[in-house]
Design an enzyme around this catalytic site. Structure first.
Site, short mmCIF file in Angstrom:
data_model
loop_
_atom_site.label_atom_id
_atom_site.label_comp_id
_atom_site.label_asym_id
_atom_site.label_seq_id
_atom_site.Cartn_x
_atom_site.Cartn_y
_atom_site.Cartn_z
N HIS A 22 -43.05 17.63 -4.52
CA HIS A 22 -43.60 17.87 -5.85
C HIS A 22 -44.65 16.82 -6.19
CE1 HIS A 22 -43.51 17.54 -10.32
NE2 HIS A 22 -43.77 18.83 -10.15
N ASP A 69 -48.18 22.98 -9.47
CA ASP A 69 -47.49 22.06 -10.38
C ASP A 69 -47.65 22.52 -11.83
OD1 ASP A 69 -46.35 19.86 -11.64
OD2 ASP A 69 -47.42 18.40 -10.40
N TYR A 118 -64.09 13.22 -3.47
CA TYR A 118 -63.81 12.60 -2.18
C TYR A 118 -62.69 11.56 -2.30
CZ TYR A 118 -68.16 14.62 -0.29
OH TYR A 118 -69.15 15.47 0.13
N TYR A 136 -69.90 24.15 -1.95
CA TYR A 136 -69.00 23.75 -3.03
C TYR A 136 -67.62 24.40 -2.95
CZ TYR A 136 -72.96 21.31 -4.91
OH TYR A 136 -74.01 20.46 -5.06
#
Length: 146
Positions: A22, A69, A118, A136
């Site tokens: 998680h 999540d 990044y 992208y």
């Protein structure tokens, strides 16, 4: 081949998904992303390739197994367009549709500046590189619980 598991999910990818907990994050990217370089700095430590597969197809397969999540506002992040952060490219809408469909409701996708993306990618659990030509096509998925 296993029943019920999309063949896009190779053995290495399912292994990494099973190791994740998680809050761990998975980067899903196109062929332009410096994935090999950044993957060395992730928890998993090496790049996972799903050759011959685009971002949408990979996301559909992964999100059948991977809960997002629900304890964070934006469980998905994406790289924003350099020099024009409000600019939209087709992969943004396409991935938003895949993500929303997988969760059954709209999901907030947070844009990140290129170098911030990044840095976030370096802190991820693993990086999965598709054969998508981009540009992208860089997304970070935060794992939730079932």
């Amino acid at each position: 081949m296993l029943k019920g598991i999309d063949p896009i999910i190779n053995a290495e990818l399912i292994h990494a998904l099973m190791l994740m907990g998680h809050g761990d994050q998975l980067v899903l990217c196109d062929i332009n992303h410096p994935a090999q370089t950044i993957a060395r700095q992730t928890t998993y430590g090496r790049l996972i390739d799903v050759s011959g597969c685009g971002l949408e197809r990979a996301a559909q397969a992964i999100l059948k197994l991977f809960p997002l999540d629900t304890f964070v506002d934006a469980p998905v992040k994406r790289m924003q367009f350099v020099g024009d952060p409000d600019r939209q490219v087709p992969i943004f809408a396409a991935m938003q549709a895949v993500i929303d469909r997988s969760e059954g409701h709209p999901v907030l996708v947070e844009p990140l500046e290129r170098f911030a993306f990044y840095e976030a990618a370096k802190k991820s659990f693993a990086i999965v590189r598709t054969s998508d030509p981009g540009p992208y096509g860089c997304f970070i998925l935060s794992k939730g619980v079932v």
